[in-house]
Design an enzyme around this catalytic site. Structure first.
Site, PDB file in Angstrom:
ATOM      1  CD  GLU A  34      26.450  76.573  35.115  1.00 27.61           C
ATOM      2  OE1 GLU A  34      27.115  77.503  35.574  1.00 27.61           O
ATOM      3  OE2 GLU A  34      26.830  75.853  34.170  1.00 27.61           O
ATOM      4  CG  ASP A  45      29.744  85.203  38.924  1.00 23.84           C
ATOM      5  OD1 ASP A  45      29.790  84.560  37.869  1.00 23.84           O
ATOM      6  OD2 ASP A  45      29.366  84.722  39.993  1.00 23.84           O
TER       7      ASP A  45
END
Length: 244
Positions: A34, A45
């Site tokens: 990924e 994130d």
């Protein structure tokens, strides 16, 4: 055998390291890759991956650059490559143009966490089908059973189950939420379930994948790329330590 998906941010440690990293991940025995497309505001994130996004952008990584790097090595890569990112840069690039370029570059699927499912169904699903690209939605412990089934029905490739409701790499994330993992295992889902967020070791990986099809490791891997000067050896050792 549980599947291991390794995430890294494109454009780190150096702009041209993408191909080497992909090759090392594949050769070390991971099952899929990924790749994060750097963005200036990666809201889902945690600090490590945010730092990686900043460095990648400073290094000059762009969607165009990444796609050309992938295209150059697509014949050597035999495991699925998935691009993960945020919808704004993709819309700026042009959604259909982006999908066409992904298909040409050997990409097999996309994850765009901030694309609402309704929008996806209405405006984008047919384009992804046209270019034979999978699309993966995320679920969390707060997602209802009904919505999990709905998001699974829209997804292809796999369903991404976030281990806890937090940002990536959160030290306090509850890695093994028994109720949640049991719920996922009991639902009539059509896609394999991959668990992500917070997996750092073989023990973590085995724990969370007891009732799932595989795990996704991002922050722990990105940390190696950011901090280890001898990252090529460390990357191989790390993946072997999980898969061994």
């Amino acid at each position: 055998m549980k599947k291991l998906n390794i995430y890294f941010t494109a454009g780190i440690p150096q702009l041209e390291d993408t191909a080497d990293i992909i090759q090392l991940i594949q050769d070390s025995g991971a099952d899929m890759i990924e790749i994060g497309m750097p963005y200036s505001d990666p809201v889902a994130d945690g600090p490590v991956i945010q730092k990686a996004h900043e460095l990648a952008l400073q290094n000059g990584m762009t969607i165009e650059k990444l796609l050309s790097q992938l295209k150059a090595i697509k014949d050597e890569i035999k495991i699925p490559v998935i691009l993960m990112g945020y919808i704004n840069p993709v819309l700026s690039f042009g959604f259909e143009k982006f999908c066409a370029a992904c298909a040409e570059s050997g990409v097999s699927g996309l994850i765009l966490p901030d694309l609402p499912p309704i929008e996806f169904e209405k405006n984008y699903q047919h384009i992804l089908k046209q270019y034979h690209l999978n699309f993966t939605f995320l679920v969390t412990p707060e997602t209802s059973d009904e919505r999990m089934i709905y998001l699974d029905s829209l997804s292809s490739g796999f369903l991404y189950a976030v281990s806890s409701s937090s940002t990536t790499g959160n030290e306090n994330a509850v890695l093994k939420n028994e109720n949640y993992l049991s719920r996922l295992a009991s639902l009539p889902l059509k896609n394999p379930v991959m668990i992500g967020f917070g997996i750092k070791s073989k023990e973590d990986f085995e724990n969370v994948t007891e009732k799932a099809d595989g795990g996704i490791i991002g922050t722990a891997f990105v940390n190696i790329l950011l901090q280890d000067r001898d990252w090529k050896k460390s990357v191989i050792d790390f993946i072997h330590s999980i898969k061994g």
